[in-house]
Design a protein around this motif. Structure first.
Motif, PDB file in Angstrom:
ATOM      1  N   ALA A  83      28.389 -15.299  11.673  1.00  0.00           N
ATOM      2  CA  ALA A  83      27.212 -15.296  12.775  1.00  0.00           C
ATOM      3  C   ALA A  83      27.732 -15.822  14.083  1.00  0.00           C
ATOM      4  O   ALA A  83      28.637 -16.160  14.399  1.00  0.00           O
ATOM      5  CB  ALA A  83      26.226 -16.596  12.068  1.00  0.00           C
ATOM      6  N   ALA A  84      26.754 -15.729  15.064  1.00  0.00           N
ATOM      7  CA  ALA A  84      26.895 -15.665  16.293  1.00  0.00           C
ATOM      8  C   ALA A  84      27.201 -17.220  16.678  1.00  0.00           C
ATOM      9  O   ALA A  84      27.844 -17.638  17.614  1.00  0.00           O
ATOM     10  CB  ALA A  84      25.508 -15.217  17.248  1.00  0.00           C
ATOM     11  N   ASP A  85      26.820 -18.141  15.592  1.00  0.00           N
ATOM     12  CA  ASP A  85      27.130 -19.639  16.029  1.00  0.00           C
ATOM     13  C   ASP A  85      28.553 -19.865  15.409  1.00  0.00           C
ATOM     14  O   ASP A  85      28.907 -21.102  15.366  1.00  0.00           O
ATOM     15  CB  ASP A  85      26.078 -20.224  15.505  1.00  0.00           C
ATOM     16  CG  ASP A  85      25.975 -20.382  13.975  1.00  0.00           C
ATOM     17  OD1 ASP A  85      26.693 -19.582  13.307  1.00  0.00           O
ATOM     18  OD2 ASP A  85      24.994 -21.068  13.380  1.00  0.00           O
ATOM     19  N   GLY A  86      29.301 -18.915  14.910  1.00  0.00           N
ATOM     20  CA  GLY A  86      30.674 -19.177  14.347  1.00  0.00           C
ATOM     21  C   GLY A  86      30.519 -19.567  12.684  1.00  0.00           C
ATOM     22  O   GLY A  86      31.659 -19.504  12.207  1.00  0.00           O
ATOM     23  N   ALA A  87      29.388 -19.653  12.202  1.00  0.00           N
ATOM     24  CA  ALA A  87      29.295 -19.791  10.617  1.00  0.00           C
ATOM     25  C   ALA A  87      29.800 -18.555  10.026  1.00  0.00           C
ATOM     26  O   ALA A  87      29.323 -17.561  10.427  1.00  0.00           O
ATOM     27  CB  ALA A  87      27.898 -20.226  10.471  1.00  0.00           C
ATOM     28  N   GLU A 146      32.991 -15.203  19.622  1.00  0.00           N
ATOM     29  CA  GLU A 146      32.568 -14.254  20.798  1.00  0.00           C
ATOM     30  C   GLU A 146      32.170 -12.961  20.397  1.00  0.00           C
ATOM     31  O   GLU A 146      31.332 -12.204  20.865  1.00  0.00           O
ATOM     32  CB  GLU A 146      33.803 -14.294  21.730  1.00  0.00           C
ATOM     33  CG  GLU A 146      33.930 -15.389  22.597  1.00  0.00           C
ATOM     34  CD  GLU A 146      35.320 -15.866  23.158  1.00  0.00           C
ATOM     35  OE1 GLU A 146      35.275 -16.289  24.261  1.00  0.00           O
ATOM     36  OE2 GLU A 146      36.213 -15.563  22.462  1.00  0.00           O
ATOM     37  N   LEU A 147      33.125 -12.275  19.308  1.00  0.00           N
ATOM     38  CA  LEU A 147      32.884 -11.030  18.886  1.00  0.00           C
ATOM     39  C   LEU A 147      31.675 -10.804  18.081  1.00  0.00           C
ATOM     40  O   LEU A 147      31.243  -9.852  18.127  1.00  0.00           O
ATOM     41  CB  LEU A 147      34.271 -10.555  17.742  1.00  0.00           C
ATOM     42  CG  LEU A 147      35.159 -10.496  18.595  1.00  0.00           C
ATOM     43  CD1 LEU A 147      36.688 -10.385  17.591  1.00  0.00           C
ATOM     44  CD2 LEU A 147      35.421  -9.102  19.385  1.00  0.00           C
ATOM     45  N   ALA A 148      31.350 -12.086  17.410  1.00  0.00           N
ATOM     46  CA  ALA A 148      29.822 -11.892  16.708  1.00  0.00           C
ATOM     47  C   ALA A 148      28.930 -11.952  17.605  1.00  0.00           C
ATOM     48  O   ALA A 148      27.803 -11.158  17.648  1.00  0.00           O
ATOM     49  CB  ALA A 148      29.968 -13.293  15.885  1.00  0.00           C
ATOM     50  N   ALA A 149      28.939 -12.553  18.626  1.00  0.00           N
ATOM     51  CA  ALA A 149      27.901 -12.523  19.677  1.00  0.00           C
ATOM     52  C   ALA A 149      27.806 -11.316  20.335  1.00  0.00           C
ATOM     53  O   ALA A 149      26.863 -10.524  20.430  1.00  0.00           O
ATOM     54  CB  ALA A 149      28.112 -13.656  20.634  1.00  0.00           C
ATOM     55  N   GLN A 182      26.190  -8.794  17.807  1.00  0.00           N
ATOM     56  CA  GLN A 182      24.805  -8.806  17.936  1.00  0.00           C
ATOM     57  C   GLN A 182      24.244  -8.460  19.073  1.00  0.00           C
ATOM     58  O   GLN A 182      23.318  -7.585  19.056  1.00  0.00           O
ATOM     59  CB  GLN A 182      24.604 -10.530  17.920  1.00  0.00           C
ATOM     60  CG  GLN A 182      23.247 -10.765  17.537  1.00  0.00           C
ATOM     61  CD  GLN A 182      23.045 -12.256  17.145  1.00  0.00           C
ATOM     62  OE1 GLN A 182      23.605 -13.160  18.340  1.00  0.00           O
ATOM     63  NE2 GLN A 182      22.693 -12.547  16.107  1.00  0.00           N
ATOM     64  N   SER A 183      24.892  -8.481  20.265  1.00  0.00           N
ATOM     65  CA  SER A 183      24.440  -8.044  21.548  1.00  0.00           C
ATOM     66  C   SER A 183      24.135  -6.508  21.534  1.00  0.00           C
ATOM     67  O   SER A 183      23.626  -5.959  22.235  1.00  0.00           O
ATOM     68  CB  SER A 183      25.124  -8.307  22.709  1.00  0.00           C
ATOM     69  OG  SER A 183      26.358  -7.582  22.695  1.00  0.00           O
ATOM     70  N   LEU A 241      28.956  -8.647  12.641  1.00  0.00           N
ATOM     71  CA  LEU A 241      30.236  -8.671  12.620  1.00  0.00           C
ATOM     72  C   LEU A 241      30.448  -9.121  11.177  1.00  0.00           C
ATOM     73  O   LEU A 241      30.283 -10.201  10.554  1.00  0.00           O
ATOM     74  CB  LEU A 241      30.990  -9.894  13.570  1.00  0.00           C
ATOM     75  CG  LEU A 241      32.578 -10.046  13.208  1.00  0.00           C
ATOM     76  CD1 LEU A 241      33.442  -8.812  13.223  1.00  0.00           C
ATOM     77  CD2 LEU A 241      33.070 -11.104  14.135  1.00  0.00           C
ATOM     78  N   ALA A 242      30.589  -7.900  10.371  1.00  0.00           N
ATOM     79  CA  ALA A 242      30.744  -8.355   8.853  1.00  0.00           C
ATOM     80  C   ALA A 242      31.364  -7.228   8.354  1.00  0.00           C
ATOM     81  O   ALA A 242      31.660  -6.119   8.746  1.00  0.00           O
ATOM     82  CB  ALA A 242      29.108  -8.070   8.352  1.00  0.00           C
ATOM     83  N   ALA A 243      31.949  -7.379   7.044  1.00  0.00           N
ATOM     84  CA  ALA A 243      32.613  -6.670   5.974  1.00  0.00           C
ATOM     85  C   ALA A 243      32.273  -6.663   4.661  1.00  0.00           C
ATOM     86  O   ALA A 243      32.188  -7.651   4.154  1.00  0.00           O
ATOM     87  CB  ALA A 243      33.929  -6.596   6.434  1.00  0.00           C
ATOM     88  N   ASP A 244      32.196  -5.503   3.961  1.00  0.00           N
ATOM     89  CA  ASP A 244      31.892  -5.389   2.432  1.00  0.00           C
ATOM     90  C   ASP A 244      33.372  -4.825   1.709  1.00  0.00           C
ATOM     91  O   ASP A 244      34.058  -4.276   2.440  1.00  0.00           O
ATOM     92  CB  ASP A 244      30.879  -4.346   2.316  1.00  0.00           C
ATOM     93  CG  ASP A 244      29.682  -5.064   2.686  1.00  0.00           C
ATOM     94  OD1 ASP A 244      28.901  -5.858   2.182  1.00  0.00           O
ATOM     95  OD2 ASP A 244      28.917  -4.328   3.840  1.00  0.00           O
ATOM     96  N   ALA A 245      33.408  -5.522   0.616  1.00  0.00           N
ATOM     97  CA  ALA A 245      34.605  -4.902  -0.155  1.00  0.00           C
ATOM     98  C   ALA A 245      34.230  -4.888  -1.618  1.00  0.00           C
ATOM     99  O   ALA A 245      33.282  -5.919  -1.826  1.00  0.00           O
ATOM    100  CB  ALA A 245      35.682  -5.857  -0.052  1.00  0.00           C
ATOM    101  N   ALA A 246      34.698  -4.312  -2.460  1.00  0.00           N
ATOM    102  CA  ALA A 246      34.513  -4.179  -3.683  1.00  0.00           C
ATOM    103  C   ALA A 246      36.095  -4.093  -4.332  1.00  0.00           C
ATOM    104  O   ALA A 246      36.795  -3.152  -3.788  1.00  0.00           O
ATOM    105  CB  ALA A 246      33.828  -2.993  -4.403  1.00  0.00           C
ATOM    106  N   PHE A 247      36.391  -5.158  -5.433  1.00  0.00           N
ATOM    107  CA  PHE A 247      37.778  -4.945  -6.131  1.00  0.00           C
ATOM    108  C   PHE A 247      37.530  -4.369  -7.333  1.00  0.00           C
ATOM    109  O   PHE A 247      36.575  -4.961  -8.132  1.00  0.00           O
ATOM    110  CB  PHE A 247      38.323  -6.419  -5.953  1.00  0.00           C
ATOM    111  CG  PHE A 247      39.637  -6.396  -6.613  1.00  0.00           C
ATOM    112  CD1 PHE A 247      40.867  -5.937  -5.973  1.00  0.00           C
ATOM    113  CD2 PHE A 247      39.880  -6.910  -7.775  1.00  0.00           C
ATOM    114  CE1 PHE A 247      42.028  -5.777  -6.517  1.00  0.00           C
ATOM    115  CE2 PHE A 247      40.995  -7.169  -8.477  1.00  0.00           C
ATOM    116  CZ  PHE A 247      42.159  -6.367  -7.962  1.00  0.00           C
TER     117      PHE A 247
END
Lengths: 161, 770
Positions: free
Chosen positions: B478-482, B591-594, B597-598, B605-611
């Protein structure tokens, strides 16, 4: 369907006025009327200890006590153990010792342990085992719970409490 | 791999603890929805009876009762509860529907439902339901079921749900060539998972939207969603399974049960949310039982005790219906009978028999606990007969590293590729022997001190982990770093949130405090595999790793865009993307998340995966030792010391691994001495409360040493994890049974039946005049 009775419950330092049927257990009253859902019901017949609360200093199974019997007593539930956001020393010791997994029995162990330590600040390991033998945990195998209670006793003694 | 792993391999304190310690967890019964009603279930008091008539009139008249219904009132085809695992041919004749129609087949089977404003009123009304039953003879033993004089399901024409033979090599030839053979019958007691929190569900069913939201789900939510959607003729997207905090699973919780259908039906009938919370008496008859295996085992060896072959008949008492776990218990008991030993020839007749008892499902180490007990008891008998030390006998027969990997053969129908992966079984046993001081014990077996007989028993095991479908994870910054992890895996209280956060923190090189973990609910991720077979750390853990790796790559792509440069010069480290230019520019995840978002809502800034481990299972293995002292006068057994070794590949969180081992071990002591679902000949459960069904308590504990070995990382996942959830329990009855036999060697008392109780031991001792 049956008559309602007025009762004032003093829980964690706050007085609550409740209207309850005579047959309502203290556990159900805490959970359903007061929304204090930290007290858990594991068997409802007084064996598992999950619902233990502290009543005037003594560990009591709230599934075996009626709410109307609690008029005038002081009740402490798991919600009353921490000081604001700060865990109590016992809660912290449970955390430090990995003394919980699913957490369902934990409130009953914490309340039981508080009453045990109030009565006997220097328990032996065997005394702790005996004191919590009426509480069932299915996850931990009890070992870390015993360690956490002994740790707390030691810290309290060293802390001069 | 990250440059450093400050979290993986460390005993990181659990992220879940605070809410549990302060009473602010959210278990299913803690959830209250507006306008919610509660339901209670009238359950059969008979093990086997025809239902002539059901009268709900008086129940419906109770003030506060909103509705009551039985099978005849339900305006849909009652679905069959599906088979999820081990769905062998023949089982389709024995599936359960959510509520009994014309006949009940076990004590506890749902017959009618009351919906009321509160539970007190609902239970009052249950007492006013009148059902006219015509009782039938009950089938309560597998021999009786096999005889078939009384049929539990008439349409099937038999009580044998299925039967097959599996094996490898020529067992009959092995027995013809053998210098030594022995045959024994072993029984393992019916008991169960018995988690501290009973089951519970809340359904919100709006047929118009349409939406069926079921709170209180866990374990295999995506499988369950698929089948609930089909049952209620809804698109899968209209069914949401919501996971709450869960007070223990151990195999039993989270499978589809009758109530998973009845609670939605109740909600649809009254157009309000409906809650059902199982009480403990219900739990002991309504939730899956387990174990309950009769095993006739034969062994053939050389005169030096080298195993030539084994033959067995395994009879599983399935209870009244085949539920979701299908044939897991008995089929795994058969598959694991040869264990970690060289058994060139093996043949097993596996029978699944239906009786008038609660249906059987899995409980931690299904089939393994039973198989280990039978085989390891037998090995001690062989050792005694051939005058070979029990440890030496095992070392002669354990597979060596050079024997591995080893294709075990099709010991479960259709499971043609099962292969023990690499390992060093003798090492795990030798470390156990050293730790317990075995050499000193050889001559002290049966020593009597102050009226107590001492014995030391050992047992070896092998145990599979991480089967099943792929697991998913999504990591979002998230843009707040969470940082939020979502996974299709569930938590049943074992510390999943902590483990997943540890992996994510290391692979993103961030502080673990920034990470939150959401799990299980079908609303979180598009699909998921679920939590069973000791698979979370392996499957979900590797999905989280892959998602983190993808997120690193995504971060670099975004940084390249942001800097308008080529990605090849960028590097992800320390939770940020670094440009190796003169300015040593850095873009943090925040910063990258922000920035993402912009660029628009689809650019998180997300990623999915399946194992997917493609069915390649990793096998944990190890050994147990129990030191017992038996009061010969009372038959009371005290386990004084217990040591176990368990190879788990790599420990994600050593303290949590220790917790699994010790917790499993103590559950195993319960299954060995206490836990017992006792039925009388009428099929009545005699142990229907915690006053009668005994569980281990804090005074029952030995001095415990649990050693997790990390000598043989799994080759099937880059982090090397194997399952660590069951090694603590699977060999307890085996080691304890051997210890008790050694302690009483002066009386030649053999432990073939579980549980080991003072009255049984005393009866055996009395029979030999002791």
């Amino acid at each position: 369907m049956t008559a309602q009775h007025s009762v004032t419950l003093n829980v964690n330092g706050t007085a609550h006025d409740c209207e309850v049927e005579a047959r309502m257990t203290l556990a159900d009253c805490l959970r359903e009327k007061l929304d204090l859902t930290g007290t858990h019901l594991g068997c409802e017949h007084g064996v598992c200890g999950a619902c233990t609360v502290i009543v005037d200093g003594a560990a009591v199974r709230s599934c075996l006590m009626f709410a109307v019997q609690a008029q005038g007593v002081q009740i402490t539930t798991v919600e009353g153990l921490a000081d604001g956001d700060t865990l109590s020393d016992l809660q912290q010791a449970f955390h430090d010792n990995f003394a919980l997994q699913c957490g369902f029995c934990t409130p009953g162990f914490l309340t039981t342990a508080e009453s045990v330590l109030a009565e006997n600040p220097s328990p032996t390991r065997a005394e702790v085992q005996s004191a919590i033998s009426g509480n069932i945990c299915r996850c931990t195998g009890y070992v870390p719970i015993i360690d956490a209670i002994l740790d707390t006793a030691k810290r309290r003694r060293e802390g001069g409490q | 791999m990250s440059a450093s792993t400050p979290y993986i391999g460390r005993s990181v304190k659990r992220l879940e603890d605070r809410r549990f310690l302060t009473g602010t967890g959210r278990y299913i019964d803690d959830i209250k929805l507006p306008d919610m009603a509660v339901m209670a279930i009238y359950r059969s008091p008979h093990a086997h009876a025809r239902i002539n008539a059901i009268d709900l009139t008086a129940a419906k008249a109770v003030p506060g009762v909103i509705d009551a219904f039985c099978a005849a009132d339900i305006d849909m085809d009652l679905p069959e509860i599906p088979l999820r695992l081990a769905p062998f041919d023949g089982f389709e004749r024995f599936l359960q529907r959510p509520i009994a129609d014309d006949k009940v087949r076990y004590v506890g089977e749902p017959v009618a439902v009351v919906i009321a404003s509160d539970r007190y009123i609902a239970e009052d009304a249950l007492d006013l339901i009148e059902v006219d039953f015509a009782p039938l003879p009950a089938v309560t033993q597998v021999d009786q079921a096999a005889a078939g004089d009384t049929l539990v399901h008439e349409d099937a024409g038999e009580n044998m749900a299925t039967r097959y033979t599996v094996g490898r090599g020529d067992a009959d030839d092995a027995f013809r060539r053998a210098a030594y053979t022995r045959r024994e019958r072993f029984t393992t007691n019916r008991h169960g998972a018995v988690p501290m929190e009973t089951r519970g569900l809340i359904a919100e069913f709006n047929p118009d939207t349409p939406l069926l939201r079921l709170h209180g789900a866990t374990k295999v939510n995506f499988f369950n969603r698929r089948h609930l959607a089909a049952a209620f003729d809804l698109p899968e997207a209209a069914v949401e399974l919501i996971e709450t905090d869960v007070g223990g699973g151990f195999g039993a919780r989270g499978e589809l049960y009758p109530e998973d259908y009845l609670v939605p039906i109740a909600s649809r009938r009254i157009g309000r949310p409906v809650k059902w919370i199982e009480d403990r008496r219900e739990n002991l008859t309504a939730t899956n039982h387990s174990r309950d295996i009769v095993c006739d085992l034969e062994i053939a060896t050389t005169d030096e005790g080298r195993i030539l072959g084994m033959r067995a008949t395994v009879q599983g008492d399935m209870g009244a219906y085949i539920r979701t776990n299908g044939g897991v218990v008995a089929s795994k008991a058969a598959q694991f009978l040869p264990g970690p030993y060289r058994v060139p020839a093996f043949s097993c007749d596996v029978q699944f028999l239906v009786t008038n008892k609660t249906p059987v499902g899995t409980f931690r180490g299904p089939g393994r606990f039973e198989a280990n007990f039978c085989r390891e008891r037998m090995l001690d008998m062989v050792a005694a007969d051939l005058n070979i030390d029990p440890a030496e006998l095992r070392l002669r027969n354990l597979m060596e590293p050079a024997d591995l990997p080893y294709r075990i053969g099709e010991l479960v129908p259709g499971d043609v590729n099962a292969t023990f992966d690499r390992g060093n079984y003798p090492s795990a046993l030798n470390q156990l022997l050293d730790e317990v001081g075995y050499a000193d014990w050889k001559d002290r077996q049966g020593t009597i001190i102050d009226g107590r007989a001492y014995g030391l028993g050992i047992a070896c095991f092998i145990e599979s982990s991480a089967a099943g479908p792929p697991e998913t994870a999504r990591i979002t910054v998230a843009a707040d770093g969470a940082i939020e992890i979502r996974t299709g895996a569930s938590s049943v209280g074992q510390g999943t949130e902590t483990g997943m956060a540890q992996i994510c923190a290391d692979y993103l090189s961030v502080d673990i405090d920034r990470i939150g973990v959401l799990h299980g609910s079908t609303t979180l991720v598009p699909t998921g595999g679920g939590t069973f077979h000791s698979r979370n750390t392996v499957m979900a853990g590797n999905a989280v790793r892959m998602a983190a790796e993808t997120l690193q790559a995504r971060s670099i792509e975004l940084a390249a865009l942001r800097w308008n440069t080529d990605a090849s010069g960028l590097e992800y480290r320390d939770g940020a993307v670094h440009q190796n230019d003169a300015a040593a520019s850095v873009l943090s995840l925040v910063e990258l998340a922000a920035f993402a978002q912009s660029r628009g809502t689809d650019e998180a800034l997300a990623a999915d995966a399946a194992f997917d481990n493609e069915g390649k299972l990793s096998y944990s293995y190890g050994a147990h030792a129990a030191l017992v002292a038996i009061d010969v006068a009372t038959g009371v057994v005290e386990v004084e010391k217990y040591v176990l070794t368990e190879e788990i590949g790599r420990a994600l969180n050593p303290a949590m691994v220790q917790g699994q081992a010790i917790g499993g071990l103590v559950q195993g002591l319960g299954g060995t001495f206490l836990d017992h679902m006792v039925y009388d000949e009428d099929g009545q459960l005699l142990t229907g409360s915690f006053a009668d069904y005994l569980l281990p308590t804090s005074t029952d504990l030995p001095d415990i040493t649990a050693i997790a070995l990390e000598e043989s990382p799994s080759e099937f996942n880059p982090m090397g994890f194997k399952g660590a959830g069951e090694g603590g329990i699977v060999a307890v009855a085996a080691a304890v049974g051997n210890a008790v036999t050694h302690a009483l060697n002066a009386h030649n008392i053999q432990i073939n039946d579980l549980p080991i109780t003072p009255d049984r031991l005393r009866a055996a001792l009395r029979a030999v005049g002791a």
